[in-house]
Scaffold this motif. Structure first.
Motif, PDB file in Angstrom:
ATOM      1  N   GLY A 176      62.592  91.300 -19.306  1.00 20.34           N
ATOM      2  CA  GLY A 176      63.812  91.824 -18.775  1.00 20.34           C
ATOM      3  C   GLY A 176      63.476  92.992 -17.792  1.00 20.34           C
ATOM      4  O   GLY A 176      62.430  93.198 -17.316  1.00 20.34           O
ATOM      5  N   ALA A 177      64.550  94.100 -17.788  1.00 23.70           N
ATOM      6  CA  ALA A 177      64.464  95.035 -16.632  1.00 23.70           C
ATOM      7  C   ALA A 177      63.589  96.260 -17.027  1.00 23.70           C
ATOM      8  O   ALA A 177      63.149  96.820 -16.138  1.00 23.70           O
ATOM      9  CB  ALA A 177      66.123  95.485 -16.185  1.00 23.70           C
ATOM     10  N   LEU A 178      63.731  96.414 -18.437  1.00 24.16           N
ATOM     11  CA  LEU A 178      63.365  97.880 -18.705  1.00 24.16           C
ATOM     12  C   LEU A 178      61.678  97.987 -18.494  1.00 24.16           C
ATOM     13  O   LEU A 178      61.480  99.033 -17.958  1.00 24.16           O
ATOM     14  CB  LEU A 178      63.565  98.402 -20.199  1.00 24.16           C
ATOM     15  N   ARG A 240      67.248 109.221 -15.047  1.00 22.37           N
ATOM     16  CA  ARG A 240      66.821 110.742 -15.614  1.00 22.37           C
ATOM     17  C   ARG A 240      66.747 110.428 -16.832  1.00 22.37           C
ATOM     18  O   ARG A 240      65.705 111.094 -17.535  1.00 22.37           O
ATOM     19  CB  ARG A 240      68.108 111.675 -15.208  1.00 22.37           C
ATOM     20  N   LEU A 241      67.528 109.703 -17.409  1.00 17.90           N
ATOM     21  CA  LEU A 241      67.293 109.638 -19.097  1.00 17.90           C
ATOM     22  C   LEU A 241      65.857 109.089 -19.392  1.00 17.90           C
ATOM     23  O   LEU A 241      65.116 109.242 -20.084  1.00 17.90           O
ATOM     24  CB  LEU A 241      68.230 108.767 -19.617  1.00 17.90           C
ATOM     25  N   LEU A 242      65.417 108.067 -18.338  1.00 17.42           N
ATOM     26  CA  LEU A 242      64.319 107.252 -18.553  1.00 17.42           C
ATOM     27  C   LEU A 242      63.097 108.214 -18.381  1.00 17.42           C
ATOM     28  O   LEU A 242      62.242 108.152 -19.266  1.00 17.42           O
ATOM     29  CB  LEU A 242      64.406 106.106 -17.507  1.00 17.42           C
ATOM     30  N   PRO A 295      75.028 102.308 -29.077  1.00 16.91           N
ATOM     31  CA  PRO A 295      76.164 102.509 -28.080  1.00 16.91           C
ATOM     32  C   PRO A 295      75.996 103.497 -26.754  1.00 16.91           C
ATOM     33  O   PRO A 295      76.385 103.265 -25.916  1.00 16.91           O
ATOM     34  CB  PRO A 295      77.238 103.353 -28.867  1.00 16.91           C
ATOM     35  N   THR A 296      74.740 104.164 -26.828  1.00 18.71           N
ATOM     36  CA  THR A 296      74.504 105.034 -25.467  1.00 18.71           C
ATOM     37  C   THR A 296      73.005 104.509 -25.018  1.00 18.71           C
ATOM     38  O   THR A 296      72.239 104.036 -25.924  1.00 18.71           O
ATOM     39  CB  THR A 296      74.275 106.823 -26.004  1.00 18.71           C
ATOM     40  N   ALA A 297      72.851 104.974 -23.698  1.00 13.99           N
ATOM     41  CA  ALA A 297      71.502 104.672 -23.116  1.00 13.99           C
ATOM     42  C   ALA A 297      70.509 105.305 -23.923  1.00 13.99           C
ATOM     43  O   ALA A 297      69.519 104.943 -24.003  1.00 13.99           O
ATOM     44  CB  ALA A 297      71.443 104.980 -21.656  1.00 13.99           C
ATOM     45  N   ALA A 298      70.632 106.747 -24.178  1.00 16.93           N
ATOM     46  CA  ALA A 298      69.728 107.667 -24.901  1.00 16.93           C
ATOM     47  C   ALA A 298      69.158 106.926 -26.195  1.00 16.93           C
ATOM     48  O   ALA A 298      67.950 106.715 -26.760  1.00 16.93           O
ATOM     49  CB  ALA A 298      70.140 108.968 -25.139  1.00 16.93           C
ATOM     50  N   SER A 299      70.262 106.316 -27.062  1.00 10.86           N
ATOM     51  CA  SER A 299      69.830 105.782 -28.257  1.00 10.86           C
ATOM     52  C   SER A 299      69.152 104.266 -27.867  1.00 10.86           C
ATOM     53  O   SER A 299      68.089 104.142 -28.842  1.00 10.86           O
ATOM     54  CB  SER A 299      71.182 105.450 -29.084  1.00 10.86           C
ATOM     55  N   ALA A 300      69.490 103.601 -27.021  1.00 12.90           N
ATOM     56  CA  ALA A 300      68.518 102.501 -26.715  1.00 12.90           C
ATOM     57  C   ALA A 300      67.097 102.864 -26.219  1.00 12.90           C
ATOM     58  O   ALA A 300      66.232 102.306 -26.879  1.00 12.90           O
ATOM     59  CB  ALA A 300      69.298 101.537 -25.654  1.00 12.90           C
ATOM     60  N   LEU A 301      67.074 103.803 -25.635  1.00 15.09           N
ATOM     61  CA  LEU A 301      65.777 104.142 -24.870  1.00 15.09           C
ATOM     62  C   LEU A 301      64.844 104.619 -26.008  1.00 15.09           C
ATOM     63  O   LEU A 301      63.677 104.464 -26.242  1.00 15.09           O
ATOM     64  CB  LEU A 301      65.764 105.035 -23.593  1.00 15.09           C
ATOM     65  N   GLU A 302      65.633 105.458 -26.882  1.00 11.87           N
ATOM     66  CA  GLU A 302      65.084 105.981 -28.062  1.00 11.87           C
ATOM     67  C   GLU A 302      64.206 104.982 -28.828  1.00 11.87           C
ATOM     68  O   GLU A 302      63.103 104.906 -29.438  1.00 11.87           O
ATOM     69  CB  GLU A 302      65.606 106.825 -28.976  1.00 11.87           C
ATOM     70  N   ASP A 303      64.976 103.828 -29.176  1.00  8.38           N
ATOM     71  CA  ASP A 303      64.646 102.635 -29.825  1.00  8.38           C
ATOM     72  C   ASP A 303      63.498 101.984 -29.230  1.00  8.38           C
ATOM     73  O   ASP A 303      62.757 101.402 -29.832  1.00  8.38           O
ATOM     74  CB  ASP A 303      65.445 101.690 -30.173  1.00  8.38           C
ATOM     75  N   LEU A 304      63.438 101.705 -27.941  1.00 12.01           N
ATOM     76  CA  LEU A 304      62.781 100.824 -27.254  1.00 12.01           C
ATOM     77  C   LEU A 304      61.583 101.342 -26.797  1.00 12.01           C
ATOM     78  O   LEU A 304      60.579 100.506 -26.389  1.00 12.01           O
ATOM     79  CB  LEU A 304      63.445  99.986 -25.969  1.00 12.01           C
ATOM     80  N   LEU A 305      61.521 102.354 -26.515  1.00 11.46           N
ATOM     81  CA  LEU A 305      60.209 103.374 -25.661  1.00 11.46           C
ATOM     82  C   LEU A 305      59.758 104.250 -26.943  1.00 11.46           C
ATOM     83  O   LEU A 305      59.961 105.259 -26.829  1.00 11.46           O
ATOM     84  CB  LEU A 305      60.836 104.116 -24.559  1.00 11.46           C
TER      85      LEU A 305
END
Length: 305
Positions: A176-178, A240-242, A295-305
């Motif tokens: 995927g994209a990340l 910026r979050l990334l 629900p938020t990009a911050a929570s998703a990135l915390e889980d995935l990265l």
């Protein structure tokens, strides 16, 4: 959440980024899953799932609890040529039409068809908030999505409940994209694309799988649903979050330069996928009580990265 069970489910496109964890989630629930594939002998599937060719379609669909159709050539896999655009469109329309035609000759058609679509349906929409009431956009992706959904809706004539999931950018650990977006940031050459103000509507892979299962299970899920997280943001804000998550700085490159470079590299695809966007919210899923784990990009990135 839905109350009726899923005993037999047919999945088209069950070997891709979304299909693999979806099949696993369905078998974990005790469903018997038939995965449609052109090469049944080559697949390794979890217990409870079996690979089938397309030649026995009517038999597989007869009395099924749900059909989930994710099949289609990758939109961002390579630069768009006329042949590539035809493959992107035909792979979606022909697969969906074939499924619906097989439903037509069933004595007991499947109870539900959950058909993938994409937020490309809406593009471009600038910085406006978009829900399922928003009309279609213009351009290649919007046209493909409209035709794709129309093919799926033909199943309504046979009493099949049809849910159309307009899927956003799927964020996953692998594929995927990340990983592609993280690569330049990790290498200290990350920057926003174009103005950075274009909408970036995304969904964590786990939430998308849960949404597909719920759409198959719950009779209230009918019509269009935005399969996006409830907190879309701009491309610049996501970048910026990334960078913060990866502890890297961003380069202050002027937007017109990144836009020009992206167009040069990717052609028409750059405009449609990267330099335009929409802020898409999952209004209908939330109204039906669907809860997002991320629900938020911050929570998703915390889980995935």
């Amino acid at each position: 959440m839905g109350t009726s069970g899923l005993n037999r489910v047919v999945v088209a496109g069950g070997t891709g980024l979304v299909g693999r964890p979806l099949v696993q989630a369905l078998t974990d629930r005790g469903a018997h899953v038939a995965v449609l594939t052109r090469n049944p002998g080559a697949l390794r599937l979890p217990a409870g799932a079996a690979a089938h060719g397309w030649e026995n379609l009517r038999t597989l669909l007869e009395g099924a609890d749900a059909v989930i159709n994710l099949a289609g050539e990758g939109i961002a896999d390579r630069r768009w040529s006329a042949a590539r655009k035809a493959a992107i469109q035909d792979s979606r329309l022909q697969t969906t039409a074939r499924l619906v035609e097989a439903m037509r000759v069933c004595t007991r058609p499947p109870a539900a068809l959950v058909n993938a679509s994409a937020i490309g349906y809406y593009l471009p929409q600038g910085e406006a908030i978009v829900d399922e009431e928003t009309g279609p956009g213009q351009g290649f992706l919007a046209e493909v999505c409209q035709k794709w959904e129309a093919e799926a809706m033909a199943a309504l004539a046979f009493g099949v409940r049809v849910a159309r999931l307009r899927i956003g950018v799927v964020l996953a650990r692998e594929g995927g994209a990340l990983p592609k977006m993280a690569l330049p940031v990790r290498a200290y050459v990350g920057c926003k694309l174009g103005s950075g103000r274009q909408g970036f509507s995304w969904i964590h892979l786990d939430d998308l799988v849960a949404m597909l299962v719920e759409a198959a299970l719950n009779p209230a899920w009918e019509g269009p649903f935005n399969a996006t997280a409830p907190a879309p943001l701009s491309n610049g804000a996501f970048t910026r979050l990334l960078a913060r998550r990866l502890r890297r700085p961003l380069l202050p490159v002027p937007g017109f330069l990144t836009a020009a470079a992206t167009r040069l590299l990717l052609g028409e695809m750059a405009e449609a996928l990267l330099l335009q966007g929409a802020l898409v919210i999952p209004a209908r899923a939330q109204a039906l009580g669907f809860r997002f784990r991320f629900p938020t990009a911050a929570s998703a990135l915390e889980d995935l990265l």
